[in-house]
Write a protein that holds these residues in place. Structure first.
Motif, PDB file in Angstrom:
ATOM      1  N   HIS A 109       0.841  -1.162  -0.232  1.00  0.00           N
ATOM      2  CA  HIS A 109      -0.059   0.024   0.064  1.00  0.00           C
ATOM      3  C   HIS A 109       0.814   1.339  -0.093  1.00  0.00           C
ATOM      4  N   ALA A 110       0.231   2.524  -0.352  1.00  0.00           N
ATOM      5  CA  ALA A 110       1.047   3.632  -0.001  1.00  0.00           C
ATOM      6  C   ALA A 110       0.910   4.114   1.227  1.00  0.00           C
ATOM      7  N   ARG A 118      -7.573   7.712   1.018  1.00  0.00           N
ATOM      8  CA  ARG A 118      -8.659   8.198  -0.118  1.00  0.00           C
ATOM      9  C   ARG A 118      -9.120   7.313  -1.264  1.00  0.00           C
ATOM     10  N   GLY A 119      -8.303   6.173  -1.423  1.00  0.00           N
ATOM     11  CA  GLY A 119      -8.558   5.238  -2.465  1.00  0.00           C
ATOM     12  C   GLY A 119      -9.482   4.240  -2.284  1.00  0.00           C
ATOM     13  N   SER A 120      -9.755   3.307  -2.997  1.00  0.00           N
ATOM     14  CA  SER A 120     -10.588   2.067  -2.878  1.00  0.00           C
ATOM     15  C   SER A 120      -9.936   1.103  -2.155  1.00  0.00           C
ATOM     16  N   SER A 121      -8.618   0.889  -2.719  1.00  0.00           N
ATOM     17  CA  SER A 121      -7.972   0.161  -2.358  1.00  0.00           C
ATOM     18  C   SER A 121      -6.620   0.486  -1.349  1.00  0.00           C
ATOM     19  N   GLY A 122      -5.307   0.219  -1.948  1.00  0.00           N
ATOM     20  CA  GLY A 122      -4.169   0.573  -1.459  1.00  0.00           C
ATOM     21  C   GLY A 122      -3.469   1.766  -1.624  1.00  0.00           C
ATOM     22  N   ALA A 172      -9.645   9.767  -7.416  1.00  0.00           N
ATOM     23  CA  ALA A 172      -9.362   8.638  -6.713  1.00  0.00           C
ATOM     24  C   ALA A 172     -10.679   7.813  -6.508  1.00  0.00           C
ATOM     25  N   LYS A 173     -10.526   6.508  -6.395  1.00  0.00           N
ATOM     26  CA  LYS A 173     -11.742   5.499  -6.063  1.00  0.00           C
ATOM     27  C   LYS A 173     -12.102   4.773  -7.477  1.00  0.00           C
ATOM     28  N   VAL A 259     -17.394   2.500   0.066  1.00  0.00           N
ATOM     29  CA  VAL A 259     -17.045   3.655   1.100  1.00  0.00           C
ATOM     30  C   VAL A 259     -16.051   2.761   2.135  1.00  0.00           C
ATOM     31  N   LYS A 260     -15.077   3.223   2.346  1.00  0.00           N
ATOM     32  CA  LYS A 260     -14.054   2.647   3.102  1.00  0.00           C
ATOM     33  C   LYS A 260     -14.165   2.717   4.675  1.00  0.00           C
TER      34      LYS A 260
END
Length: 476
Positions: A109-110, A118-122, A172-173, A259-260
């Protein structure tokens, strides 16, 4: 097998018309055909099923051309992913039949700023794109973002070109929604500069095919960032979600498909809609009648003939790490395949500086994170190629075969195909009749039947068990 059709044979590098692709159900809506046109009134529009399709005069739609035959990602005469990857990454040290050529693969991940949050994943897709802008390696990034100043009947999302870090961050997303590339390809052709393009596998393939024909695009598109893909959804999935949240699409101003929440597993998807009256609606995907991704609701028909899950022609590609312990981490984790030497340097620098956290993995690990998609695109595609059909048939890297498939697996693939096909039609009928319940009732029965086959649940599952059709197979 190059193509099957009842019309005159078109193998051997023949010209191709947009109508041929549309009638065959192989138009993914990428817009590559429209981007080629100059001096003609053609555009990409959402059709009655909420899928992007080219729209123009009858003469244009039925005019065969060699450029379309070479540039449509589902054309029988277009180069396949192996050929494209071989030409772009001839020195890649790794090669795998499921993930293609690669320099390295990672999971992680970042860590820097709020990319991950802010992203859906990493957060690594946006991190790499931002890094390209920061280092001055590109002047703009083509990516999908919410449509600015959207009116009620207009698409929720569209491709745009961001030229600043902040504009890129706002995009993002994940967007499970039909979009098209014609506008940004025309901009790239007309506005000098260096560009990166972010897209799903077939869109990146379309870009690669376009650059092979157009030296201007080839010079200006310097990086491609791919997104792992299960299949393309139509715009009607968003509308169905709105119906189930008690709203109409005319009221929806924004939609976040994922939504994370750090305290929930990453694979527990939750959708959130903001409405024009200022309220917000939130619902878990598994509470939706069509919320099981693998069942195939609203899938584009062309996806039935795709064999690329991981964007094999992209310089770098990203997916979700759908294996434990990563799938339970609500903060999100990426799996990354690096193919470009330059992008490998950027990723390595990010690891060394601690701005991104990545661990090396092998090709088997990457494939395992996408096991369901790979099975559907390889084993399932091999089975689907045995079915009788009319129209164009793209050349695929798997052979038509049903050998070794159990009755249950065949039924699952048939059921997915049927759900995808009929969800478009029944939703359209419900929409025209203004009776959402018609579609929702059908979808509930369809999903229950599918779960009975795939997971041996409910009365259908008990019947499957009684008939001895269950096994150790994964139902996805």
């Amino acid at each position: 097998m190059s193509l099957l059709r009842s019309a005159p044979d078109m193998t051997g590098g023949a010209a191709l018309a947009p109508a041929d692709v549309i009638r065959s159900g192989l138009c993914i809506g990428c817009g590559a055909c429209v981007a080629q046109c100059a001096g003609e009134t053609v555009e990409m529009r959402l059709d009655v099923y909420g899928q992007m399709k080219p729209a123009g005069s009858r003469a244009w739609l039925n005019r065969p051309t060699m450029p379309l035959a070479a540039s449509c990602p589902f054309s029988p005469d277009a180069e396949n992913e192996d050929v494209i990857a071989d030409s772009h990454f001839p020195d890649a040290c790794g090669r795998d039949p499921l993930i293609g050529r690669y320099e390295a693969a990672y999971v992680g991940h970042a860590e820097e700023d709020a990319f991950r949050a802010r992203g859906s994943s990493g957060g690594l897709v946006t991190w790499v794109a931002v890094e390209l802008l920061r280092k001055g390696l590109v002047d703009g990034v083509a990516h999908v973002a919410p449509s600015p100043g959207r009116k009620a009947e207009e698409p929720l999302f569209a491709y745009t070109i961001s030229r600043s870090v902040e504009a890129l961050r706002q995009g993002a997303k994940s967007r499970y929604y039909p979009v098209e590339l014609s506008g940004v390809l025309r901009t790239i052709r007309s506005v000098p500069g260096r560009y990166a393009v972010i897209g799903i596998p077939c869109f990146i393939k379309a870009v690669r095919l376009a650059t092979a024909q157009d030296p201007v695009l080839a010079e200006r598109i310097t990086f491609t960032l791919g997104l792992f893909c299960g299949h393309m959804k139509s715009a009607r999935m968003a509308e169905s979600f709105a119906w189930q949240m008690g709203a109409g699409m005319e009221e929806v101003t924004t939609l976040d498909y994922r939504v994370k929440s750090p305290d929930r597993p990453a694979n527990w998807y939750r959708a959130q809609m903001s409405l024009s009256d200022g309220t917000t609606r939130v619902e878990d995907w598994w509470h939706m009648v069509d919320g099981d991704w693998g069942a195939g609701f609203f899938q584009n028909h062309a996806c039935n003939f795709c064999d690329d899950v991981v964007a094999e022609t992209a310089d770098i590609s990203f997916g979700d790490a759908w294996v434990e312990p990563y799938s339970s981490d609500g903060r999100g984790t990426n799996v990354v395949i690096v193919r470009s030497r330059k992008l490998h340097e950027i990723v390595s620098d990010g690891i060394a500086s601690g701005r991104i956290v990545l661990e090396p993995v092998d090709a088997g690990f990457v494939a395992a994170t996408q096991a369901a998609g790979v099975r559907h695109r390889r084993e399932g595609l091999s089975f689907r190629l045995t079915w009788r059909r009319a129209g164009l048939m793209p050349r695929k890297r798997v052979q038509a075969s049903s050998a070794g498939l159990s009755v249950r697996r065949k039924m699952i693939y048939r059921m997915r195909y049927g759900i995808a096909r009929w969800s478009h039609r029944i939703f359209l009928a419900a929409r025209l009749l203004r009776r959402p319940g018609l579609y929702l009732a059908w979808a509930k029965v369809a999903l229950s039947t599918y779960h009975g086959l795939a997971y041996a649940r409910g009365p259908v599952g008990r019947l499957v068990e009684r008939l001895g059709l269950t096994g150790a197979e994964d139902g996805h």
